[in-house]
Design a protein around this motif. Structure first.
Motif, mmCIF file in Angstrom:
data_model
loop_
_atom_site.group_PDB
_atom_site.id
_atom_site.type_symbol
_atom_site.label_atom_id
_atom_site.label_comp_id
_atom_site.label_asym_id
_atom_site.label_seq_id
_atom_site.Cartn_x
_atom_site.Cartn_y
_atom_site.Cartn_z
ATOM 1 N N THR A 264 -19.969 -8.364 49.872
ATOM 2 C CA THR A 264 -18.924 -9.227 50.428
ATOM 3 C C THR A 264 -19.453 -10.610 50.820
ATOM 4 O O THR A 264 -18.677 -11.458 51.245
ATOM 5 N N GLY A 265 -20.755 -10.807 50.709
ATOM 6 C CA GLY A 265 -21.345 -12.100 51.054
ATOM 7 C C GLY A 265 -22.659 -12.264 50.335
ATOM 8 O O GLY A 265 -22.864 -11.725 49.242
ATOM 9 N N SER A 266 -23.584 -12.994 50.961
ATOM 10 C CA SER A 266 -24.891 -13.206 50.354
ATOM 11 C C SER A 266 -25.700 -11.918 50.289
ATOM 12 O O SER A 266 -26.651 -11.807 49.517
ATOM 13 N N GLY A 267 -25.332 -10.947 51.107
ATOM 14 C CA GLY A 267 -25.963 -9.636 51.082
ATOM 15 C C GLY A 267 -24.936 -8.590 51.460
ATOM 16 O O GLY A 267 -23.806 -8.910 51.830
ATOM 17 N N LEU A 268 -25.318 -7.337 51.358
ATOM 18 C CA LEU A 268 -24.395 -6.269 51.703
ATOM 19 C C LEU A 268 -24.106 -6.258 53.202
ATOM 20 O O LEU A 268 -25.019 -6.406 54.025
ATOM 21 N N ALA A 269 -22.851 -6.071 53.548
ATOM 22 C CA ALA A 269 -22.465 -5.808 54.932
ATOM 23 C C ALA A 269 -22.217 -4.305 55.065
ATOM 24 O O ALA A 269 -21.909 -3.629 54.080
ATOM 25 N N TYR A 270 -22.360 -3.812 56.263
ATOM 26 C CA TYR A 270 -22.222 -2.374 56.498
ATOM 27 C C TYR A 270 -21.345 -2.109 57.716
ATOM 28 O O TYR A 270 -21.364 -2.871 58.682
ATOM 29 N N ARG A 271 -20.590 -1.036 57.660
ATOM 30 C CA ARG A 271 -19.985 -0.490 58.859
ATOM 31 C C ARG A 271 -20.862 0.669 59.318
ATOM 32 O O ARG A 271 -21.576 1.288 58.504
ATOM 33 N N GLU A 272 -20.839 0.973 60.591
ATOM 34 C CA GLU A 272 -21.530 2.149 61.115
ATOM 35 C C GLU A 272 -20.514 3.268 61.306
ATOM 36 O O GLU A 272 -19.415 3.045 61.828
ATOM 37 N N VAL A 273 -20.879 4.454 60.857
ATOM 38 C CA VAL A 273 -20.058 5.642 61.068
ATOM 39 C C VAL A 273 -20.696 6.428 62.209
ATOM 40 O O VAL A 273 -21.880 6.791 62.148
ATOM 41 N N LEU A 274 -19.921 6.660 63.263
ATOM 42 C CA LEU A 274 -20.420 7.238 64.506
ATOM 43 C C LEU A 274 -19.676 8.517 64.839
ATOM 44 O O LEU A 274 -18.507 8.687 64.470
ATOM 45 N N VAL A 275 -20.340 9.401 65.571
ATOM 46 C CA VAL A 275 -19.658 10.586 66.091
ATOM 47 C C VAL A 275 -19.745 10.547 67.611
ATOM 48 O O VAL A 275 -20.815 10.329 68.185
ATOM 49 N N ALA A 276 -18.604 10.708 68.252
ATOM 50 C CA ALA A 276 -18.510 10.606 69.712
ATOM 51 C C ALA A 276 -18.156 11.958 70.310
ATOM 52 O O ALA A 276 -17.375 12.726 69.740
ATOM 53 N N SER A 277 -18.742 12.234 71.468
ATOM 54 C CA SER A 277 -18.432 13.450 72.217
ATOM 55 C C SER A 277 -18.424 13.124 73.698
ATOM 56 O O SER A 277 -18.996 12.116 74.119
ATOM 57 N N ARG A 278 -17.771 13.955 74.474
ATOM 58 C CA ARG A 278 -17.817 13.766 75.922
ATOM 59 C C ARG A 278 -19.210 14.125 76.427
ATOM 60 O O ARG A 278 -19.832 15.086 75.958
ATOM 61 N N SER A 279 -19.693 13.350 77.389
ATOM 62 C CA SER A 279 -21.031 13.592 77.946
ATOM 63 C C SER A 279 -21.130 14.999 78.532
ATOM 64 O O SER A 279 -22.183 15.637 78.463
ATOM 65 N N SER A 280 -20.016 15.484 79.077
ATOM 66 C CA SER A 280 -20.022 16.791 79.739
ATOM 67 C C SER A 280 -20.168 17.951 78.768
ATOM 68 O O SER A 280 -20.509 19.062 79.175
ATOM 69 N N THR A 281 -19.911 17.717 77.467
ATOM 70 C CA THR A 281 -20.022 18.801 76.483
ATOM 71 C C THR A 281 -21.145 18.555 75.482
ATOM 72 O O THR A 281 -21.305 19.331 74.537
ATOM 73 N N ARG A 282 -21.903 17.498 75.683
ATOM 74 C CA ARG A 282 -22.920 17.131 74.702
ATOM 75 C C ARG A 282 -23.901 18.267 74.439
ATOM 76 O O ARG A 282 -24.361 18.463 73.305
ATOM 77 N N ASN A 283 -24.257 19.019 75.489
ATOM 78 C CA ASN A 283 -25.264 20.068 75.341
ATOM 79 C C ASN A 283 -24.673 21.413 74.949
ATOM 80 O O ASN A 283 -25.397 22.418 74.898
ATOM 81 N N SER A 284 -23.395 21.468 74.667
ATOM 82 C CA SER A 284 -22.797 22.710 74.175
ATOM 83 C C SER A 284 -23.422 23.070 72.829
ATOM 84 O O SER A 284 -23.414 22.262 71.902
ATOM 85 N N PRO A 285 -23.981 24.277 72.689
ATOM 86 C CA PRO A 285 -24.603 24.647 71.405
ATOM 87 C C PRO A 285 -23.621 24.580 70.240
ATOM 88 O O PRO A 285 -24.002 24.200 69.131
ATOM 89 N N THR A 286 -22.370 24.919 70.481
ATOM 90 C CA THR A 286 -21.377 24.911 69.405
ATOM 91 C C THR A 286 -21.081 23.491 68.950
ATOM 92 O O THR A 286 -21.055 23.193 67.743
ATOM 93 N N ILE A 287 -20.865 22.594 69.895
ATOM 94 C CA ILE A 287 -20.596 21.202 69.549
ATOM 95 C C ILE A 287 -21.831 20.563 68.920
ATOM 96 O O ILE A 287 -21.733 19.789 67.958
ATOM 97 N N ALA A 288 -23.002 20.890 69.432
ATOM 98 C CA ALA A 288 -24.239 20.359 68.846
ATOM 99 C C ALA A 288 -24.414 20.826 67.405
ATOM 100 O O ALA A 288 -24.899 20.074 66.552
ATOM 101 N N ALA A 289 -24.010 22.064 67.117
ATOM 102 C CA ALA A 289 -24.121 22.587 65.751
ATOM 103 C C ALA A 289 -23.223 21.815 64.797
ATOM 104 O O ALA A 289 -23.631 21.480 63.672
ATOM 105 N N VAL A 290 -22.010 21.495 65.224
ATOM 106 C CA VAL A 290 -21.093 20.733 64.373
ATOM 107 C C VAL A 290 -21.613 19.308 64.190
ATOM 108 O O VAL A 290 -21.592 18.758 63.085
ATOM 109 N N ARG A 291 -22.104 18.718 65.280
ATOM 110 C CA ARG A 291 -22.648 17.365 65.196
ATOM 111 C C ARG A 291 -23.820 17.332 64.200
ATOM 112 O O ARG A 291 -23.939 16.389 63.399
#
Length: 308
Positions: A264-291
């Motif tokens: 799109t310009g003199s070089g490639l531009a990029y978007r970042e793809v991110l995954v968000a979770s609530r801080s209170s569930t970050r250490n859930s083994p199930t959510i961590a497995a999906v992440r």
């Protein structure tokens, strides 16, 4: 003793602003929400909502209760995560929301990966854009949300939310080879497309604003013949030679023949793809497995893009 679910309704009213919005997101009727909040007023012993025009607003005491309520709800989620972790078994349902290109690529990979690694873990998926899915994450409607961040338009991360980077996704200027053939590849390509028809996302979306900004920097207002969140529509118009578009790499798998792509310009531009979770569930083994499954999928897709 305060009723936890009623406390959740009050916090949700603070976030959403109307009884109808709370009812919609939590699958209540507006009258049921109102009734539950009246019960909470009896429990706490003070008025919590008051009329404001055609709607309602929270009283000072309600706002104090919301501050404590959000901490209480967060602690309850942490407790649930700790109990799950103590069982030594990864199982459960994780509600995931993501935009279209992630839905077509990352989500299927994660589902298949989890079937092999953690057969007792299930994803419940909802497609949506960050302006609606991020509030859904905060209100516990979703457990994980995939969002995007464009250069110069960073995603706003609410308090109490953690974000992990999944991948960088290149942004390509795409058009039919017939439209591309008269262009000078050594000059600003976007500036040479001032007379072209464009396909873009909605005007108030970050991708839509990003592309319009690039056109304006090149000195013109684009002629937009299509506005759609559906990038497959953009692709079809490009493949038919009817429009040019800026599309992320995740949208270009198995692109039809006769289509050219350029930075799109003199070089490639990029978007970042991110995954968000609530801080209170970050250490859930199930959510961590999906992440982790989402990250594996992102790594595979990024590598295949490099090889292609």
């Amino acid at each position: 003793m305060l009723h936890v679910q009623r406390l959740r309704l009050l916090c949700e009213l603070h976030r959403r602003g109307t009884l109808a919005a709370v009812a919609d997101v939590l699958s209540y009727s507006p009258s049921a929400v109102s009734q539950q909040l009246r019960q909470l007023e009896k429990e706490i012993g003070v008025p919590l909502i008051e009329p404001a025009g055609r709607g309602v607003r929270l009283t000072e005491q309600a706002l104090i209760l919301v501050q404590h309520g959000e901490r209480i709800l967060s602690l309850l989620e942490e407790a649930e995560s700790d109990v799950t972790a103590s069982l030594g078994e990864v199982r459960g349902t994780v509600r995931v929301a993501a935009f279209q290109t992630a839905a077509l690529t990352l989500i299927p990979f994660a589902m298949e990966d989890l079937q092999q690694r953690y057969p007792l873990v299930k994803i419940e998926f909802t497609q949506g854009e960050p302006p609606t899915t991020m509030p859904g994450l905060v209100s516990s409607e979703f457990d994980l949300v995939i969002v995007e961040s464009y250069p110069g338009y960073p995603e706003r991360i609410p308090e109490g939310v953690d974000v992990d980077k999944l991948m960088t996704d290149p942004l390509w200027l795409v058009m039919s080879e017939k439209l591309a053939s008269p262009l000078d590849a050594d000059s600003d390509l976007i500036a040479q497309l001032s007379q072209a028809n464009w396909a873009m996302e909605l005007a108030d979306s970050v991708p839509g604003m990003w592309v319009i900004d690039r056109c304006r920097r090149a000195g013109f207002e684009p002629s937009i013949i299509c506005r759609s969140e559906d990038l497959l529509v953009h692709r079809h118009l490009v493949e038919a030679g009817l429009a040019v578009a800026v599309l992320p790499g995740l949208a270009l798998a198995e692109l039809g023949s006769g289509v050219a792509r350029f930075p799109t310009g003199s070089g490639l531009a990029y978007r970042e793809v991110l995954v968000a979770s609530r801080s209170s569930t970050r250490n859930s083994p199930t959510i961590a497995a999906v992440r982790a499954s989402l990250k594996r999928g992102a790594d595979v897709l990024a590598q295949s893009a490099v090889e292609s």
